[in-house]
Design a protein around this motif. Structure first.
Motif, PDB file in Angstrom:
ATOM      1  N   MET A 189       0.932  -1.262   0.092  1.00 61.35           N
ATOM      2  CA  MET A 189      -0.248  -0.043  -0.028  1.00 61.35           C
ATOM      3  C   MET A 189       0.641   1.019  -0.020  1.00 61.35           C
ATOM      4  O   MET A 189       1.871   1.225   0.718  1.00 61.35           O
ATOM      5  N   ASP A 190       0.557   2.050  -1.059  1.00 59.32           N
ATOM      6  CA  ASP A 190       1.497   3.008  -0.913  1.00 59.32           C
ATOM      7  C   ASP A 190       1.185   4.443  -0.289  1.00 59.32           C
ATOM      8  O   ASP A 190      -0.361   4.186   0.438  1.00 59.32           O
ATOM      9  N   ARG A 191       1.890   5.298   0.149  1.00 62.93           N
ATOM     10  CA  ARG A 191       1.610   6.599   1.052  1.00 62.93           C
ATOM     11  C   ARG A 191       0.002   7.117   0.565  1.00 62.93           C
ATOM     12  O   ARG A 191      -0.703   7.422   1.449  1.00 62.93           O
ATOM     13  N   ILE A 192      -0.243   7.411  -0.653  1.00 61.32           N
ATOM     14  CA  ILE A 192      -1.201   8.004  -1.280  1.00 61.32           C
ATOM     15  C   ILE A 192      -2.707   7.236  -0.674  1.00 61.32           C
ATOM     16  O   ILE A 192      -3.597   7.581  -0.158  1.00 61.32           O
ATOM     17  N   MET A 193      -2.565   6.141  -1.096  1.00 64.80           N
ATOM     18  CA  MET A 193      -3.512   4.906  -0.866  1.00 64.80           C
ATOM     19  C   MET A 193      -3.854   4.802   0.972  1.00 64.80           C
ATOM     20  O   MET A 193      -4.773   4.841   1.344  1.00 64.80           O
ATOM     21  N   GLN A 194      -2.737   5.024   1.458  1.00 63.77           N
ATOM     22  CA  GLN A 194      -2.791   4.930   3.174  1.00 63.77           C
ATOM     23  C   GLN A 194      -3.732   6.103   3.448  1.00 63.77           C
ATOM     24  O   GLN A 194      -4.130   6.044   4.456  1.00 63.77           O
ATOM     25  N   GLU A 195      -3.073   7.390   2.818  1.00 62.29           N
ATOM     26  CA  GLU A 195      -3.891   8.620   3.208  1.00 62.29           C
ATOM     27  C   GLU A 195      -5.384   8.369   3.105  1.00 62.29           C
ATOM     28  O   GLU A 195      -6.159   8.841   3.585  1.00 62.29           O
ATOM     29  N   LYS A 196      -5.618   7.710   1.844  1.00 62.31           N
ATOM     30  CA  LYS A 196      -7.130   7.613   1.566  1.00 62.31           C
ATOM     31  C   LYS A 196      -8.008   6.876   2.568  1.00 62.31           C
ATOM     32  O   LYS A 196      -8.850   7.088   3.229  1.00 62.31           O
ATOM     33  N   VAL A 197      -7.071   5.590   2.949  1.00 63.14           N
ATOM     34  CA  VAL A 197      -7.484   5.023   3.734  1.00 63.14           C
ATOM     35  C   VAL A 197      -7.949   5.588   5.039  1.00 63.14           C
ATOM     36  O   VAL A 197      -9.333   5.356   5.712  1.00 63.14           O
ATOM     37  N   CYS A 198      -6.910   6.432   5.661  1.00 59.45           N
ATOM     38  CA  CYS A 198      -7.196   7.076   6.955  1.00 59.45           C
ATOM     39  C   CYS A 198      -8.094   8.283   6.702  1.00 59.45           C
ATOM     40  O   CYS A 198      -9.007   8.057   7.807  1.00 59.45           O
ATOM     41  N   SER A 199      -8.424   8.822   5.674  1.00 61.54           N
ATOM     42  CA  SER A 199      -9.267   9.720   5.514  1.00 61.54           C
ATOM     43  C   SER A 199     -10.770   9.215   5.741  1.00 61.54           C
ATOM     44  O   SER A 199     -11.733   9.469   6.216  1.00 61.54           O
ATOM     45  N   LEU A 200     -10.822   8.019   5.155  1.00 62.58           N
ATOM     46  CA  LEU A 200     -12.254   7.244   5.086  1.00 62.58           C
ATOM     47  C   LEU A 200     -12.403   6.837   6.615  1.00 62.58           C
ATOM     48  O   LEU A 200     -13.584   6.892   6.780  1.00 62.58           O
ATOM     49  N   VAL A 201     -11.684   6.385   7.020  1.00 62.28           N
ATOM     50  CA  VAL A 201     -11.552   6.135   8.672  1.00 62.28           C
ATOM     51  C   VAL A 201     -12.346   7.171   9.393  1.00 62.28           C
ATOM     52  O   VAL A 201     -13.290   7.136  10.020  1.00 62.28           O
ATOM     53  N   LEU A 202     -11.598   8.185   9.285  1.00 70.81           N
ATOM     54  CA  LEU A 202     -11.879   9.644  10.045  1.00 70.81           C
ATOM     55  C   LEU A 202     -13.213  10.136   9.670  1.00 70.81           C
ATOM     56  O   LEU A 202     -13.999  10.478  10.479  1.00 70.81           O
ATOM     57  N   ALA A 203     -13.540  10.059   8.504  1.00 74.49           N
ATOM     58  CA  ALA A 203     -14.820  10.380   7.910  1.00 74.49           C
ATOM     59  C   ALA A 203     -15.960   9.576   8.555  1.00 74.49           C
ATOM     60  O   ALA A 203     -17.060  10.172   8.968  1.00 74.49           O
ATOM     61  N   LYS A 204     -15.878   8.387   8.683  1.00 79.47           N
ATOM     62  CA  LYS A 204     -16.702   7.374   9.224  1.00 79.47           C
ATOM     63  C   LYS A 204     -16.887   7.598  10.792  1.00 79.47           C
ATOM     64  O   LYS A 204     -17.945   7.546  11.164  1.00 79.47           O
ATOM     65  N   ILE A 205     -15.810   7.863  11.358  1.00 82.60           N
ATOM     66  CA  ILE A 205     -15.747   8.266  12.891  1.00 82.60           C
ATOM     67  C   ILE A 205     -16.686   9.594  12.992  1.00 82.60           C
ATOM     68  O   ILE A 205     -17.481   9.653  13.811  1.00 82.60           O
ATOM     69  N   LEU A 206     -16.349  10.662  12.473  1.00 81.34           N
ATOM     70  CA  LEU A 206     -17.053  11.698  12.360  1.00 81.34           C
ATOM     71  C   LEU A 206     -18.552  11.577  12.146  1.00 81.34           C
ATOM     72  O   LEU A 206     -19.370  12.216  12.655  1.00 81.34           O
ATOM     73  N   GLN A 207     -18.842  10.904  11.153  1.00 79.40           N
ATOM     74  CA  GLN A 207     -20.295  10.765  10.676  1.00 79.40           C
ATOM     75  C   GLN A 207     -20.941   9.928  11.922  1.00 79.40           C
ATOM     76  O   GLN A 207     -21.934  10.490  12.245  1.00 79.40           O
ATOM     77  N   GLU A 208     -20.187   9.002  12.655  1.00 79.62           N
ATOM     78  CA  GLU A 208     -20.986   8.484  13.532  1.00 79.62           C
ATOM     79  C   GLU A 208     -21.171   9.314  15.006  1.00 79.62           C
ATOM     80  O   GLU A 208     -21.992   9.193  15.524  1.00 79.62           O
ATOM     81  N   LEU A 209     -20.191   9.917  15.098  1.00 82.64           N
ATOM     82  CA  LEU A 209     -20.278  11.114  16.051  1.00 82.64           C
ATOM     83  C   LEU A 209     -21.362  11.878  15.922  1.00 82.64           C
ATOM     84  O   LEU A 209     -21.958  12.229  16.901  1.00 82.64           O
ATOM     85  N   SER A 210     -21.647  12.383  14.730  1.00 77.37           N
ATOM     86  CA  SER A 210     -22.246  13.396  14.497  1.00 77.37           C
ATOM     87  C   SER A 210     -23.749  12.766  14.572  1.00 77.37           C
ATOM     88  O   SER A 210     -24.590  13.493  15.208  1.00 77.37           O
ATOM     89  N   ALA A 211     -23.909  11.558  14.088  1.00 76.09           N
ATOM     90  CA  ALA A 211     -25.169  11.095  14.197  1.00 76.09           C
ATOM     91  C   ALA A 211     -25.719  10.917  15.824  1.00 76.09           C
ATOM     92  O   ALA A 211     -26.861  10.922  16.145  1.00 76.09           O
ATOM     93  N   TYR A 212     -24.645  10.647  16.562  1.00 70.24           N
ATOM     94  CA  TYR A 212     -24.882  10.085  18.240  1.00 70.24           C
ATOM     95  C   TYR A 212     -25.279  11.459  18.558  1.00 70.24           C
ATOM     96  O   TYR A 212     -26.178  11.617  19.504  1.00 70.24           O
ATOM     97  N   TYR A 213     -24.596  12.591  18.314  1.00 76.97           N
ATOM     98  CA  TYR A 213     -24.822  13.800  19.161  1.00 76.97           C
ATOM     99  C   TYR A 213     -26.199  14.458  18.584  1.00 76.97           C
ATOM    100  O   TYR A 213     -26.797  15.194  19.283  1.00 76.97           O
ATOM    101  N   CYS A 214     -26.848  14.067  17.505  1.00 78.00           N
ATOM    102  CA  CYS A 214     -27.957  14.433  16.888  1.00 78.00           C
ATOM    103  C   CYS A 214     -29.130  14.021  17.728  1.00 78.00           C
ATOM    104  O   CYS A 214     -30.086  14.570  17.812  1.00 78.00           O
ATOM    105  N   GLN A 215     -29.083  12.941  18.371  1.00 74.28           N
ATOM    106  CA  GLN A 215     -30.098  12.383  19.287  1.00 74.28           C
ATOM    107  C   GLN A 215     -29.887  13.341  20.615  1.00 74.28           C
ATOM    108  O   GLN A 215     -28.915  13.419  21.261  1.00 74.28           O
ATOM    109  N   PRO A 216     -31.158  13.826  21.037  1.00 78.96           N
ATOM    110  CA  PRO A 216     -31.319  14.765  22.019  1.00 78.96           C
ATOM    111  C   PRO A 216     -30.762  13.984  23.450  1.00 78.96           C
ATOM    112  O   PRO A 216     -31.150  12.786  23.756  1.00 78.96           O
ATOM    113  N   GLY A 217     -30.014  14.482  24.220  1.00 84.35           N
ATOM    114  CA  GLY A 217     -29.722  14.320  25.411  1.00 84.35           C
ATOM    115  C   GLY A 217     -28.244  13.448  25.388  1.00 84.35           C
ATOM    116  O   GLY A 217     -27.827  12.958  26.368  1.00 84.35           O
ATOM    117  N   ASN A 218     -27.993  12.853  24.190  1.00 83.25           N
ATOM    118  CA  ASN A 218     -26.855  12.149  24.221  1.00 83.25           C
ATOM    119  C   ASN A 218     -25.575  12.678  24.643  1.00 83.25           C
ATOM    120  O   ASN A 218     -25.412  14.062  24.078  1.00 83.25           O
TER     121      ASN A 218
END
Lengths: 185, 87
Positions: A1-30
């Motif tokens: 896996m080259d550097r660019i590919m690594q960076e893409k995977v990292c970005s994907l993982v972070l995007a997924k984490i952000l997405q899940e965090l946002s979804a969780y925060y959207c629930q009132p009281g969470n």
């Protein structure tokens, strides 16, 4: 896996984490009591790794905060570390540049890795050429791999480029030395 | 990805393949060179080769070369090791 590919995977993982965090925060009281919990579910599902591997290689390095830069670094380190394979199970290609390590994980600092070209195998020992450290110091032109280096991976394109840069510098030094000798004569 | 040489954003120390007529920049028909600088609109290559055996240093790129692309990992590897051997 080259550097660019690594960076893409990292970005994907972070995007997924952000997405899940946002979804969780959207629930009132969470409220988030443990960021590590969020990181764990996402990372384990995306990389398809066991709980044991996760605990051993990733969990302790993850931050308790929402610092995604730190999460990024941990993921990147994990990706680099897991592509190391044992030398005795590795299929080498002649003249290819490889990175050798004494340990599989990236806890071992990259400054301790060795870079070398595979020349062949003699009596079970891997013979490498242009063996050098990460700082460019050449250890030997040709010979068996030092004892203890039992993990290997293909060098990335960037590592190849760095290796070439060191060769170019060496070449320049040689030319300068010859010029100095001619001048002295 | 192949681009026109004119206006290309070169990176110092990077290996590129140049072609005079073919936008595909096929490796066996290209001039391979490490970009050094641009002097009066002409690209200067620190090291260049056509066959990975004979290498020339500080060569100005001929104006006939119109297409350029960055090298692949395998091309970089071959250049790197052949240059180390034959230079």
């Amino acid at each position: 896996m080259d550097r660019i590919m690594q960076e893409k995977v990292c970005s994907l993982v972070l995007a997924k984490i952000l997405q899940e965090l946002s979804a969780y925060y959207c629930q009132p009281g969470n409220r988030v009591y443990s960021y590590k919990r969020f990181y764990e579910s996402t990372i384990r599902s995306l990389f398809n790794i066991s709980y044991r591997t996760y605990m051993r290689d990733i969990r302790k390095k993850l931050p308790e905060t929402n610092s995604l830069n730190l999460v990024h670094d941990v993921i990147e380190q994990y990706m680099v570390s897991r592509v190391f394979q044992r030398i005795d199970r590795f299929h080498f290609k002649r003249d290819e540049l490889y990175v050798f390590s004494e340990m599989r994980t990236n806890d071992y600092p990259p400054s301790m890795w060795l870079y070398g070209r595979y020349y062949g195998t003699q009596s079970g020992a891997v013979v490498v050429g242009d063996l050098s450290r990460a700082d460019g110091i050449i250890l030997q032109q040709e010979g068996p791999l030092p004892v203890g280096y039992v993990y290997v991976r293909l060098a990335s394109r960037q590592e190849l480029a760095d290796f070439m840069e060191r060769q170019r510098n060496l070449s320049r030094t040689r030319v300068r030395a010859v010029e100095d000798m001619v001048l002295m004569e | 990805m192949t681009m026109r040489v004119e206006g290309y954003d070169f990176k110092v120390g990077e290996l590129y393949l140049f072609s005079s007529d073919s936008p595909e920049c096929l490796a066996e028909k290209c001039l391979w060179g490490i970009y050094d600088t641009t002097e009066r609109g002409r690209v200067k290559l620190e090291v260049a080769t056509r066959d990975l055996r004979m290498f020339t240093v500080n060569q100005l790129l001929d104006r006939g070369y119109h297409f350029v692309r960055p090298s692949t990992r395998e091309e970089l590897r071959d250049f790197c090791f052949n240059y180390g051997f034959f230079a």
